[in-house]
Design a protein around this motif. Structure first.
Motif, PDB file in Angstrom:
ATOM      1  N   PRO A 118       0.757  -1.177  -0.076  1.00 56.01           N
ATOM      2  CA  PRO A 118      -0.187  -0.186  -0.173  1.00 56.01           C
ATOM      3  C   PRO A 118       0.665   1.213  -0.156  1.00 56.01           C
ATOM      4  O   PRO A 118       1.754   1.115   0.597  1.00 56.01           O
ATOM      5  CB  PRO A 118      -0.768  -0.139   1.263  1.00 56.01           C
ATOM      6  CG  PRO A 118      -0.750  -1.410   1.677  1.00 56.01           C
ATOM      7  CD  PRO A 118       0.646  -2.039   1.258  1.00 56.01           C
TER       8      PRO A 118
ATOM      9  N   SER B  24      -1.908   6.964   2.559  1.00 58.48           N
ATOM     10  CA  SER B  24      -3.094   7.292   2.290  1.00 58.48           C
ATOM     11  C   SER B  24      -3.450   8.863   1.741  1.00 58.48           C
ATOM     12  O   SER B  24      -4.274   8.968   0.726  1.00 58.48           O
ATOM     13  CB  SER B  24      -3.884   7.199   3.335  1.00 58.48           C
ATOM     14  OG  SER B  24      -3.771   8.243   4.438  1.00 58.48           O
TER      15      SER B  24
ATOM     16  N   PHE C 205      -2.156   8.629  -1.828  1.00 60.71           N
ATOM     17  CA  PHE C 205      -3.327   8.005  -2.734  1.00 60.71           C
ATOM     18  C   PHE C 205      -4.265   8.808  -3.133  1.00 60.71           C
ATOM     19  O   PHE C 205      -4.963   8.903  -4.248  1.00 60.71           O
ATOM     20  CB  PHE C 205      -3.879   6.830  -1.859  1.00 60.71           C
ATOM     21  CG  PHE C 205      -5.059   5.949  -2.314  1.00 60.71           C
ATOM     22  CD1 PHE C 205      -4.849   5.033  -3.348  1.00 60.71           C
ATOM     23  CD2 PHE C 205      -6.361   6.271  -2.030  1.00 60.71           C
ATOM     24  CE1 PHE C 205      -5.971   4.448  -3.845  1.00 60.71           C
ATOM     25  CE2 PHE C 205      -7.322   5.454  -2.690  1.00 60.71           C
ATOM     26  CZ  PHE C 205      -7.127   4.507  -3.732  1.00 60.71           C
ATOM     27  N   SER C 206      -4.694   9.534  -1.928  1.00 65.72           N
ATOM     28  CA  SER C 206      -6.025  10.710  -2.436  1.00 65.72           C
ATOM     29  C   SER C 206      -5.478  11.583  -3.343  1.00 65.72           C
ATOM     30  O   SER C 206      -6.606  12.118  -3.876  1.00 65.72           O
ATOM     31  CB  SER C 206      -6.511  11.165  -0.929  1.00 65.72           C
ATOM     32  OG  SER C 206      -6.999  10.437   0.067  1.00 65.72           O
TER      33      SER C 206
ATOM     34  N   ILE D  25      -5.942  10.095  -6.948  1.00 63.21           N
ATOM     35  CA  ILE D  25      -7.412   9.665  -7.291  1.00 63.21           C
ATOM     36  C   ILE D  25      -7.981  10.895  -7.349  1.00 63.21           C
ATOM     37  O   ILE D  25      -8.697  11.145  -8.491  1.00 63.21           O
ATOM     38  CB  ILE D  25      -7.762   8.714  -6.120  1.00 63.21           C
ATOM     39  CG1 ILE D  25      -7.341   7.530  -5.976  1.00 63.21           C
ATOM     40  CG2 ILE D  25      -9.358   8.844  -6.687  1.00 63.21           C
ATOM     41  CD1 ILE D  25      -7.189   6.769  -7.505  1.00 63.21           C
TER      42      ILE D  25
ATOM     43  N   ASP E  12     -16.536   3.166  -5.554  1.00 65.23           N
ATOM     44  CA  ASP E  12     -16.156   2.915  -4.489  1.00 65.23           C
ATOM     45  C   ASP E  12     -15.610   1.576  -4.114  1.00 65.23           C
ATOM     46  O   ASP E  12     -14.416   1.494  -3.450  1.00 65.23           O
ATOM     47  CB  ASP E  12     -17.446   3.245  -3.330  1.00 65.23           C
ATOM     48  CG  ASP E  12     -17.667   4.706  -3.301  1.00 65.23           C
ATOM     49  OD1 ASP E  12     -16.922   5.594  -3.890  1.00 65.23           O
ATOM     50  OD2 ASP E  12     -19.069   4.839  -2.790  1.00 65.23           O
TER      51      ASP E  12
ATOM     52  N   LEU F 171     -12.183   1.818  -5.673  1.00 61.21           N
ATOM     53  CA  LEU F 171     -11.182   2.510  -4.904  1.00 61.21           C
ATOM     54  C   LEU F 171     -10.705   1.658  -3.572  1.00 61.21           C
ATOM     55  O   LEU F 171      -9.460   1.745  -3.205  1.00 61.21           O
ATOM     56  CB  LEU F 171     -11.957   3.851  -4.536  1.00 61.21           C
ATOM     57  CG  LEU F 171     -11.709   4.841  -5.786  1.00 61.21           C
ATOM     58  CD1 LEU F 171     -12.732   6.142  -5.278  1.00 61.21           C
ATOM     59  CD2 LEU F 171     -10.765   5.032  -6.439  1.00 61.21           C
ATOM     60  N   ASP F 172     -11.566   1.159  -2.867  1.00 60.72           N
ATOM     61  CA  ASP F 172     -11.467   0.468  -1.309  1.00 60.72           C
ATOM     62  C   ASP F 172     -10.435  -0.699  -1.862  1.00 60.72           C
ATOM     63  O   ASP F 172      -9.414  -0.921  -1.216  1.00 60.72           O
ATOM     64  CB  ASP F 172     -12.897  -0.232  -1.151  1.00 60.72           C
ATOM     65  CG  ASP F 172     -13.515   0.759  -0.217  1.00 60.72           C
ATOM     66  OD1 ASP F 172     -13.229   1.905  -0.301  1.00 60.72           O
ATOM     67  OD2 ASP F 172     -14.944   0.356  -0.192  1.00 60.72           O
TER      68      ASP F 172
ATOM     69  N   ARG G  50      -7.195   1.000  -2.613  1.00 62.66           N
ATOM     70  CA  ARG G  50      -6.436   1.390  -1.188  1.00 62.66           C
ATOM     71  C   ARG G  50      -5.868   0.293  -0.446  1.00 62.66           C
ATOM     72  O   ARG G  50      -4.790   0.748   0.155  1.00 62.66           O
ATOM     73  CB  ARG G  50      -7.511   2.232  -0.500  1.00 62.66           C
ATOM     74  CG  ARG G  50      -7.171   3.264   0.762  1.00 62.66           C
ATOM     75  CD  ARG G  50      -8.168   3.680   1.272  1.00 62.66           C
ATOM     76  NE  ARG G  50      -8.835   4.760   0.576  1.00 62.66           N
ATOM     77  CZ  ARG G  50      -9.850   4.755  -0.195  1.00 62.66           C
ATOM     78  NH1 ARG G  50     -10.676   3.780   0.063  1.00 62.66           N
ATOM     79  NH2 ARG G  50     -10.543   5.740  -0.809  1.00 62.66           N
ATOM     80  N   GLU G  51      -6.773  -0.784  -0.352  1.00 57.83           N
ATOM     81  CA  GLU G  51      -6.121  -1.888   0.345  1.00 57.83           C
ATOM     82  C   GLU G  51      -4.858  -2.530  -0.072  1.00 57.83           C
ATOM     83  O   GLU G  51      -4.101  -3.053   0.496  1.00 57.83           O
ATOM     84  CB  GLU G  51      -7.142  -2.586   0.775  1.00 57.83           C
ATOM     85  CG  GLU G  51      -8.230  -2.052   1.856  1.00 57.83           C
ATOM     86  CD  GLU G  51      -9.346  -2.937   2.227  1.00 57.83           C
ATOM     87  OE1 GLU G  51      -8.957  -4.272   2.316  1.00 57.83           O
ATOM     88  OE2 GLU G  51     -10.267  -2.400   2.134  1.00 57.83           O
TER      89      GLU G  51
ATOM     90  N   ASN H  38      -3.181  -1.449  -3.347  1.00 53.72           N
ATOM     91  CA  ASN H  38      -2.271  -0.923  -4.292  1.00 53.72           C
ATOM     92  C   ASN H  38      -2.203  -1.820  -5.644  1.00 53.72           C
ATOM     93  O   ASN H  38      -1.022  -1.957  -6.142  1.00 53.72           O
ATOM     94  CB  ASN H  38      -0.972  -0.417  -3.843  1.00 53.72           C
ATOM     95  CG  ASN H  38      -0.509   0.608  -4.563  1.00 53.72           C
ATOM     96  OD1 ASN H  38      -1.181   1.357  -5.233  1.00 53.72           O
ATOM     97  ND2 ASN H  38       0.727   1.066  -4.565  1.00 53.72           N
TER      98      ASN H  38
ATOM     99  N   ALA I 262      -1.647   2.523  -7.777  1.00 56.10           N
ATOM    100  CA  ALA I 262      -2.229   3.723  -7.942  1.00 56.10           C
ATOM    101  C   ALA I 262      -1.043   4.950  -8.389  1.00 56.10           C
ATOM    102  O   ALA I 262      -1.419   5.675  -9.499  1.00 56.10           O
ATOM    103  CB  ALA I 262      -2.813   4.372  -6.621  1.00 56.10           C
TER     104      ALA I 262
END
Length: 149
Positions: A17, A20, A23-24, A27, A36, A39-40, A43-44, A46, A63
């Protein structure tokens, strides 16, 4: 992450990963209506690579590489945002406005060859889990050479 999605991706070799905040930032800089559940997953995990069930090999891009991997295809696929490939000639993307999943060949991705493969991420994973059928209707059997990229 949804338990059904976890079952589909259990055999993937996932990436480490990323932070965060990074990541944000990535995105939020992309003009795409990302679902969603995708994205989950991203996020968990990568991203990652491997077989989805008894079906297809997939390489979900991390990402931090999404933007770079899309730069070369932007003029040919402006309505889509690529998120993965089969390690060969097929790309998997999200329709930017609708947030649905499609599949198409990297060479010649015109409307005639774009295949809708899922309205939601779980449906897309279900599509990937189906055995690959060759044009003659027979199932393709993968061997170790198919997994090398």
């Amino acid at each position: 992450m949804d338990e059904h999605i976890s079952k589909y991706i259990k055999d993937l070799d996932i990436n480490s990963p990323i932070d965060s905040a990074k990541f944000s930032e990535i995105i939020n800089s992309i003009d795409c209506n990302f679902p969603d559940a995708y994205l989950d997953f991203l996020r968990e995990t990568n991203g990652g690579a491997g077989m989805i069930g008894e079906g297809k090999f997939v390489r979900f891009w991390p990402a931090e590489k999404l933007i770079a991997y899309n730069e070369g295809y932007g003029e040919f696929t402006p309505d889509f945002f690529l998120i993965a490939s089969d390690g060969g000639g097929t790309g998997f993307a999200i329709r930017r406005k609708e947030g649905t999943f499609v599949s198409f060949p990297f060479i010649g991705p015109d409307e005639d060859v774009i295949e809708d493969v899922g309205k939601v991420f779980r449906e897309f994973l279900a599509y990937l889990s189906l055995p690959y059928t060759q044009p003659d209707g027979s199932e393709y059997e993968y061997d170790d050479d198919d997994m090398e990229c």
